[in-house]
Design a protein around this motif. Sequence first.
Motif, PDB file in Angstrom:
ATOM      1  N   ASP A  52      14.996  -5.104   2.575  1.00 37.21           N
ATOM      2  CA  ASP A  52      15.924  -3.990   2.777  1.00 37.21           C
ATOM      3  C   ASP A  52      15.961  -3.130   1.527  1.00 37.21           C
ATOM      4  O   ASP A  52      16.100  -3.636   0.417  1.00 37.21           O
ATOM      5  CB  ASP A  52      17.337  -4.507   3.078  1.00 37.21           C
ATOM      6  N   GLY A  53      15.814  -1.834   1.710  1.00 29.84           N
ATOM      7  CA  GLY A  53      15.873  -0.889   0.601  1.00 29.84           C
ATOM      8  C   GLY A  53      14.603  -0.787  -0.221  1.00 29.84           C
ATOM      9  O   GLY A  53      14.513   0.039  -1.125  1.00 29.84           O
ATOM     10  N   GLU A  54      13.603  -1.599   0.074  1.00 32.78           N
ATOM     11  CA  GLU A  54      12.351  -1.572  -0.675  1.00 32.78           C
ATOM     12  C   GLU A  54      11.516  -0.365  -0.258  1.00 32.78           C
ATOM     13  O   GLU A  54      11.434  -0.033   0.917  1.00 32.78           O
ATOM     14  CB  GLU A  54      11.576  -2.868  -0.418  1.00 32.78           C
ATOM     15  N   LYS A  55      10.890   0.282  -1.219  1.00 34.62           N
ATOM     16  CA  LYS A  55      10.097   1.488  -0.966  1.00 34.62           C
ATOM     17  C   LYS A  55       8.644   1.269  -1.372  1.00 34.62           C
ATOM     18  O   LYS A  55       8.365   0.653  -2.395  1.00 34.62           O
ATOM     19  CB  LYS A  55      10.637   2.679  -1.774  1.00 34.62           C
ATOM     20  N   VAL A  56       7.735   1.819  -0.576  1.00 32.97           N
ATOM     21  CA  VAL A  56       6.307   1.758  -0.885  1.00 32.97           C
ATOM     22  C   VAL A  56       5.987   2.844  -1.901  1.00 32.97           C
ATOM     23  O   VAL A  56       6.311   4.009  -1.713  1.00 32.97           O
ATOM     24  CB  VAL A  56       5.452   1.950   0.390  1.00 32.97           C
ATOM     25  N   ILE A  57       5.332   2.450  -2.981  1.00 31.10           N
ATOM     26  CA  ILE A  57       4.890   3.384  -4.015  1.00 31.10           C
ATOM     27  C   ILE A  57       3.464   3.850  -3.716  1.00 31.10           C
ATOM     28  O   ILE A  57       3.146   5.023  -3.813  1.00 31.10           O
ATOM     29  CB  ILE A  57       4.930   2.733  -5.420  1.00 31.10           C
ATOM     30  N   LYS A  58       2.598   2.909  -3.341  1.00 37.17           N
ATOM     31  CA  LYS A  58       1.203   3.224  -3.043  1.00 37.17           C
ATOM     32  C   LYS A  58       0.668   2.163  -2.093  1.00 37.17           C
ATOM     33  O   LYS A  58       1.029   0.994  -2.198  1.00 37.17           O
ATOM     34  CB  LYS A  58       0.364   3.243  -4.315  1.00 37.17           C
ATOM     35  N   ALA A  59      -0.178   2.587  -1.184  1.00 41.81           N
ATOM     36  CA  ALA A  59      -0.819   1.650  -0.259  1.00 41.81           C
ATOM     37  C   ALA A  59      -2.212   2.169   0.056  1.00 41.81           C
ATOM     38  O   ALA A  59      -2.438   3.379   0.102  1.00 41.81           O
ATOM     39  CB  ALA A  59      -0.005   1.516   1.023  1.00 41.81           C
ATOM     40  N   GLY A  60      -3.133   1.259   0.267  1.00 42.39           N
ATOM     41  CA  GLY A  60      -4.483   1.656   0.618  1.00 42.39           C
ATOM     42  C   GLY A  60      -5.342   0.451   0.943  1.00 42.39           C
ATOM     43  O   GLY A  60      -5.004  -0.682   0.605  1.00 42.39           O
ATOM     44  N   THR A  61      -6.432   0.713   1.612  1.00 40.38           N
ATOM     45  CA  THR A  61      -7.357  -0.349   1.982  1.00 40.38           C
ATOM     46  C   THR A  61      -8.262  -0.664   0.804  1.00 40.38           C
ATOM     47  O   THR A  61      -8.816   0.236   0.181  1.00 40.38           O
ATOM     48  CB  THR A  61      -8.204   0.082   3.194  1.00 40.38           C
ATOM     49  N   VAL A  62      -8.365  -1.943   0.510  1.00 36.59           N
ATOM     50  CA  VAL A  62      -9.209  -2.394  -0.598  1.00 36.59           C
ATOM     51  C   VAL A  62     -10.064  -3.559  -0.134  1.00 36.59           C
ATOM     52  O   VAL A  62      -9.764  -4.215   0.859  1.00 36.59           O
ATOM     53  CB  VAL A  62      -8.382  -2.820  -1.836  1.00 36.59           C
ATOM     54  N   LEU A  63     -11.125  -3.794  -0.872  1.00 38.61           N
ATOM     55  CA  LEU A  63     -11.879  -5.040  -0.728  1.00 38.61           C
ATOM     56  C   LEU A  63     -11.406  -5.943  -1.846  1.00 38.61           C
ATOM     57  O   LEU A  63     -11.306  -5.528  -3.000  1.00 38.61           O
ATOM     58  CB  LEU A  63     -13.382  -4.785  -0.853  1.00 38.61           C
ATOM     59  N   LYS A  64     -11.080  -7.175  -1.510  1.00 45.53           N
ATOM     60  CA  LYS A  64     -10.605  -8.144  -2.467  1.00 45.53           C
ATOM     61  C   LYS A  64     -11.635  -9.254  -2.570  1.00 45.53           C
ATOM     62  O   LYS A  64     -12.026  -9.837  -1.579  1.00 45.53           O
ATOM     63  CB  LYS A  64      -9.269  -8.709  -2.001  1.00 45.53           C
TER      64      LYS A  64
END
Length: 151
Positions: A52-64
């Motif tokens: 709750d209340g958490e916000k996404v700063i950055k997201a993206g598809t990566v290879l791990k």
Amino acid sequence: VVGGTDGGGDGDGDSSDDDNDDGGGDGGGGGGGGGYTTASTLDEEYAKHLFDGEKVIKAGTVLKYKGMSVKKRQLVLTDKPRLLYIDREKDRVMGEILWSPSIYAVAKNTSSFYINTPQRRYILSDKLTKDADGWVRAIDKVKMTMEQQAD
């Protein structure tokens, strides 16, 4: 899942986070590269995985990368701070890179970057948007914010 101490893992039978070690990414919005996704859209997209209340700063598809294994994952950096990796096909959190005050990220080239923690080095690649620098900047910014809040 850092160094297997987070209890996470990605369901591949590895007690540590199987989505670690050396990775690569192929894109993603939120904070740089590929697309014009707004923060609120990202928050909605990942809502079921956020507190709750958490916000996404950055997201993206990566290879791990981990050992000989390569996994395609969605990497999500939040303001709590948390670094989650999600299997998009299963819509499931596969692990978490544990945050610590000594966490840091380094770009190797335009698409590859490392996330270093006391327990482990994660090797990731963002081949779609080639935004390794964007990931490093985002992690550094969240780290600075955390340090300022601690003062």
